[in-house]
Scaffold this active site. Structure first.
Site, PDB file in Angstrom:
ATOM      1  N   HIS A 240      -3.132  34.753 -69.475  1.00 34.42           N
ATOM      2  CA  HIS A 240      -4.531  34.845 -69.864  1.00 34.42           C
ATOM      3  C   HIS A 240      -5.377  33.685 -69.358  1.00 34.42           C
ATOM      4  O   HIS A 240      -4.954  32.539 -69.338  1.00 34.42           O
ATOM      5  CB  HIS A 240      -4.674  34.991 -71.384  1.00 34.42           C
ATOM      6  CG  HIS A 240      -4.016  33.919 -72.191  1.00 34.42           C
ATOM      7  ND1 HIS A 240      -3.864  34.005 -73.542  1.00 34.42           N
ATOM      8  CD2 HIS A 240      -3.456  32.744 -71.848  1.00 34.42           C
ATOM      9  CE1 HIS A 240      -3.259  32.938 -73.996  1.00 34.42           C
ATOM     10  NE2 HIS A 240      -3.004  32.154 -72.979  1.00 34.42           N
ATOM     11  N   ASN A 241      -6.577  34.054 -68.923  1.00 35.06           N
ATOM     12  CA  ASN A 241      -7.595  33.107 -68.469  1.00 35.06           C
ATOM     13  C   ASN A 241      -7.236  32.329 -67.206  1.00 35.06           C
ATOM     14  O   ASN A 241      -7.871  31.325 -66.892  1.00 35.06           O
ATOM     15  CB  ASN A 241      -7.982  32.139 -69.586  1.00 35.06           C
ATOM     16  CG  ASN A 241      -8.652  32.843 -70.747  1.00 35.06           C
ATOM     17  OD1 ASN A 241      -8.024  33.053 -71.789  1.00 35.06           O
ATOM     18  ND2 ASN A 241      -9.912  33.219 -70.587  1.00 35.06           N
TER      19      ASN A 241
END
Length: 343
Positions: A240-241
């Protein structure tokens, strides 16, 4: 489809040695060439096949030509490898492109489907999706709510794209990859681990290709971003991210932990592990099976786990291979010094 040597030569601006009317109906590796097939020779180590190959037509780099006539018809070019790629791209474009909606498939009434698209059997398009012109969604693919897919994309069988993800133009996602699954976010508490909601999405920019069985997690907040022109091999995890810049290439079984940023034109080898919350610059090369645990400046070449400069790694590895002998010599020196001291 059937092509003559003369037609092929015209596609790649080559010079013919032999019969310009020699025909081919397919392509093959040079080691298993047969009559009626086309292959290429771009390197010295394959030059023995110039006289022995049964291929009807060979594309050959100019530097390898030593005779005036050969068993096969020869098309001489500056770089046979690049010319063969040109032909493969042309051949792919000539293949019939699937269009139409097969049944059973499902497309929600609120979704916007472009022109000349293909929906394979058992594909599922959720509400408020937008599928661009000329895109192909193959059987058993799942497209979640509010997903946007650009023009001329190929979403292969078994791909799952979760809600709110965005796919640019000219993207290819191979079978069974998952785009937008939850990031690995948990908060430890006295009762165990509490799941942190993953409320972001994934943005895949134009001209990206993603191999089979890859997982790209949605952002906790905000987006996980795969930059324009990036190519991702099979079996890769992107957390994520993570933010990838443009034109990165990542080989199979690599993993990138959350919130790490990569610049442009990086080359990441197979089975590389990259920790979270670091920054990697531009034009970095990371050798296979390396582990990256720190920020990396532009144009570094890294090797090892934890990764260090490739030059340092190779020099140190020479000593590591001789470590047993080095220890024996040191032990002998220490023993000799002790004996001298005792005297």
């Amino acid at each position: 489809m059937e092509f003559t040597a003369s037609q092929i030569s015209g596609f790649i601006d080559g010079e013919i040695l032999g019969n310009p009317d020699a025909t081919i109906t397919g392509v093959s590796p040079i080691e298993s060439g047969q009559k009626g097939f086309l292959s290429f020779i771009a390197q010295d180590r394959f030059s023995e096949y110039l006289q022995s190959s049964d291929c009807s037509v060979l594309i050959v780099s100019k530097k390898l030509i030593t005779e005036e006539s050969y068993k096969s018809t020869i098309i001489v070019v500056e770089d046979a490898y690049l010319s063969f790629q040109v032909l493969m791209n042309l051949y792919e474009k000539l293949q019939s492109k699937k269009t139409g909606i097969e049944q059973p498939s499902f497309s929600h009434e609120t979704s916007d489907l472009g022109e000349n698209i293909y929906l394979g059997a058992f594909s599922y398009i959720s509400e408020n999706c937008k599928i661009g012109d000329d895109s192909q969604i193959y059987p058993q693919a799942y497209i979640g709510k509010n997903v946007k897919i650009g023009k001329n994309c190929i979403i292969n069988s078994g791909v799952k794209i979760y809600d709110y993800c965005i796919i640019g133009d000219n993207c290819i996602i191979h079978a069974n990859s998952v785009i937008g699954s939850d990031g690995f976010g948990f908060q430890p508490t006295k009762d165990g681990y509490q799941k942190i909601p993953q409320l972001g999405n994934v943005i895949i920019e134009d001209d990206v290709e993603i191999g089979s069985n890859c997982t790209i997690d949605r952002g906790t907040l905000g987006s996980t971003i795969i930059g324009k022109g990036t190519k991702i091999d099979n079996l890769i995890q992107i957390a994520h991210n993570v933010k990838l810049g443009q034109n990165n290439v990542i080989a199979a079984q690599a993993g990138i932990a959350g919130s790490t940023t990569l610049g442009d034109w990086n080359m990441i080898g197979g089975q590389v592990g990259i920790v979270g919350h670091i920054n990697i610059g531009n034009k970095v090369m990371v050798q296979a099976q390396s582990g990256i645990i720190r920020d990396v400046a532009d144009k570094e070449i890294l090797y090892g786990s934890p990764a260090i400069s490739a030059g340092d790694f190779r020099r140190n590895y020479v000593h590591f291979r001789n470590l047993t002998q080095i220890v024996k010599r040191l032990s002998a020196i220490e023993k000799n010094n002790k004996n001298n001291t005792d005297v």
